[in-house]
Each structure stands twice: as C-alpha cells, then as structure tokens.
Design an enzyme around this catalytic site. Structure first.
Site, PDB file in Angstrom:
ATOM      1  N   LYS A  58       1.646  48.676  10.149  1.00  0.00           N
ATOM      2  CA  LYS A  58       1.174  47.313   9.862  1.00  0.00           C
ATOM      3  C   LYS A  58       1.877  46.759   8.626  1.00  0.00           C
ATOM      4  CE  LYS A  58      -3.206  48.027  12.138  1.00  0.00           C
ATOM      5  NZ  LYS A  58      -4.558  48.577  12.063  1.00  0.00           N
ATOM      6  N   GLN A 102      -9.318  49.577   7.856  1.00  0.00           N
ATOM      7  CA  GLN A 102      -8.946  50.476   8.945  1.00  0.00           C
ATOM      8  C   GLN A 102     -10.131  51.368   9.339  1.00  0.00           C
ATOM      9  OE1 GLN A 102      -5.733  50.529  10.481  1.00  0.00           O
ATOM     10  NE2 GLN A 102      -6.843  51.814  11.934  1.00  0.00           N
ATOM     11  N   ASP A 125      -9.212  40.986  12.157  1.00  0.00           N
ATOM     12  CA  ASP A 125      -9.526  41.900  13.267  1.00  0.00           C
ATOM     13  C   ASP A 125     -10.503  41.237  14.248  1.00  0.00           C
ATOM     14  OD1 ASP A 125      -8.263  44.325  13.505  1.00  0.00           O
ATOM     15  OD2 ASP A 125      -9.550  45.371  12.076  1.00  0.00           O
TER      16      ASP A 125
END
Ligand code: NDP
Length: 300
Positions: A58, A102, A125
């Site tokens: 990422k 995460q 997200d």
C-alpha cells in the site's frame, strides 16, 4: 483431463494498473487546487507477516500515485487507548485524507471501537457504520475497496448490469454485504447466500453473475455455473502446491471447471486482488476532493 477454458479471462492486474495510472494523472490538478498532495495514513499494530506485506505494498502504490503515505507501525502490545489517540490525531491532521487501520488487530483491541473512531470522511476502507449506512440508503459514501473493484470489473465486462441476477456467496461486512448493495444499486436482482443456504448449487445455477467471497478453496464447481455467466472470485486461499512443501493460491471457485462453462471469470491471483489497492487509492483521492470542497474526480 482438465476441461477446455472457454471463458474470457478478466485481467484484474491490467485493469488495476490502468486505474492507478488514471488516478496518478489526476493528482497534479488536486495538488494545484489544494496546495498539497492527497495523503493516506496506514496503521499497523503488531507483526502479522501477511499484514506487513499488505502495508508495504500500500505504501509503495500510494507513493507511485504521487500521494503522501504516512505509515504508523505500533508494537503488538499497544493499548487500545493509545491506538484511539493515534486515530484521533490522524482525524485532526489536515494532510491526512484517508485512514486505514490494518486488520486483524491484536486480540486485546476491539476492532469495532477503533473503526468507529475513524472520521467517516477519511474512512477509505468504507467499514464505518456511517459509510455502510450511506451505501445502504444510496447516499454518497466511501465504499469498501474489494467489492468496489469487483463492480468495476463487472461493468467493464458486461456494461449495464440492470436486470441481471447476481448471486453473492458470503455475507461479511467487508465483502458480501457491500457487494450485494452495490449490485442492487445497479438494478441487479440480488441473492445473498451464506453457510446456512439450502441447495447452494441450485441457487448459483440461476445466476448471470456469481460473486464468490467465502474463503473455502475451490468450493464452487463448474456444474454450478450457468453457461455464459460471469464469475468474480474474491477468495484467496493458500493450499498445498504440486511440489512437496510448496503452497499455491487458489480462489473459492474451481477455476478450470468454472472457466469451461462461464462467459468470463477472474483468475486467482491476478483478478480481484490487484483491484483492492487500486480502489484504496481511488477512495483516498475521492476523500481528498470531498474534504477540500472539490467535486469528485470524473471517470474513476
Ligand atoms: P468471512 O469469513 O468474513 O465471510 C465468509 C462468508 O462465507 C460468510 O458469510 C459465511 O457464511 C460464508 N460461507 C462460509 N462457508 C460457506 C459455505 N460452505 N457455503 C456458503 N457460504 C459459506 O470472509 P471475507 O468476506 O472477509 O472474505 C471472503 C474471502 O475473500 C476470503 O477468502 C478472503 O481471503 C477473500 N478476500 C479477498 C480480498 C481481496 O483483496 N481479493 C479482500 C477481502 C477478502 P456465514 O455468514 O453464514 O458464516
């Protein structure tokens, strides 16, 4: 003997590379208008090896797109309060447009409390209940990356999806449910199947579109697929490989069998997987525009 592959192979890797190039091309005009580059903050707690790989890729992809990447690596024993304090600081930081914590988090931290603390405007997200609710009622939302990427691939292959019967196998908040919402928004007739569904093969046989998000290696067989259907395989499962001690990745669909019947299919790897990071960057750029009062970049 393996059956002949007749389906179009949906090249998610190429589509994702093209999307990332289109995103990168739009960054300079944002910089010109906002006086800064869009910024993505990624928070990793602990040393889970798979999470470390995701966070590294990422970071690399964010920089390649011309955006700022802020990485925060915290030890596994970090307290929930310290993590919440970091999220609060990132919420308040104007250079940060997107915040990604995460998952999975260590057991002593409540995922839900952390996700709820992220400013919905920076929730790239798309896991915050505010974004899930906005998606459900058809309001402007940040949409979870994997289903969004899957939808882009479907629209690229099929164009208008309206009236098609889509069967989504899996009802997680991360993939199955938002996928079903997106397909409903496209006027598909949507069936959501899960572990309690009776006679799953018969239901999948009705589908023009099959989205498999189960996490069970090669569960969907070729004789479940209606001839010509489009199959999106979200599953990522590691299984023993041909050589002793080696492993390989397979999806939730038995690829060779399904590809012999389907009209189009995503491979694993190289299908949905690469779309997830590309859509994370897309969401970061969109969040940056919305936070700055600019209209959404077109064609993304
Ligand atoms: P979850 O484990 O959260 O959800 C799995 C879903 O599958 C559940 O709804 C479950 O039903 C259903 N299910 C389990 N067994 C069966 C069965 N025998 N028949 C029908 N349905 C079943 O997984 P995720 O949604 O997070 O992920 C799904 C897959 O997608 C995984 O392989 C994951 O690795 C992959 N993934 C890939 C991503 C990518 O970037 N390509 C990103 C995210 C996930 P129930 O609710 O009844 O338990």
């Amino acid at each position: 003997m393996t059956a002949r592959i007749s389906a179009k192979i949906i090249d998610g890797k190429a589509f994702a590379a093209d999307l990332r190039a289109r995103l990168a091309a739009r960054v300079p005009s944002f910089v010109e208008q906002a006086g800064r580059a869009p910024g993505l903050a990624v928070v990793l707690v602990g040393e889970d090896p798979a999470s470390q790989v995701y966070v590294r890729s990422k970071h690399k992809a964010t920089l390649e797109a011309g955006m700022q990447s802020f990485e925060h690596r915290l030890p596994a024993e970090t307290s929930q309060q310290d993590l919440l304090d970091l999220v609060a600081a990132l919420n308040a930081d104007d250079n940060v447009d997107g915040i990604l914590v995460q998952l999975p988090l260590p057991d002593h931290i409540d995922d839900k409390a952390v996700l709820a603390a992220i400013d919905p405007a920076k929730d790239v997200d798309g896991f915050h209940v505010v974004n899930a609710g906005r998606l459900a009622v058809g309001e402007e939302a940040l949409v979870p990356c994997t289903p969004l990427g899957s939808l882009m691939l479907l629209q690229d292959v099929l164009g208008d999806l309206s009236g098609l019967h889509a069967v989504v196998i899996g009802r997680s908040n991360i993939v199955g449910k938002p996928m079903a919402q997106l397909l409903l928004q496209q006027s598909c007739t949507v069936t959501i199947a899960h572990s309690r569904t009776k006679d799953l093969p018969a239901i999948v046989r009705l589908a023009d579109i099959v989205v498999a998000a189960v996490g069970r290696a090669e569960m969907v067989r070729g004789d479940w697929i209606k001839p010509g259907a489009t199959v999106i395989d979200v599953g990522i499962n590691r299984v023993p490989g041909a050589e002793p001690g080696k492993t390989k990745l397979v999806g939730d669909c038995a690829y060779d069998e399904c590809a012999a019947v389907a009209g189009a299919i995503t491979p694993v790897p190289g299908g949905v997987g690469p779309m997830t990071i590309a859509c994370l960057l897309r969401n970061t750029l969109v969040a940056a525009h919305r936070r700055t009062g600019l209209s959404d970049p077109e064609g993304l």
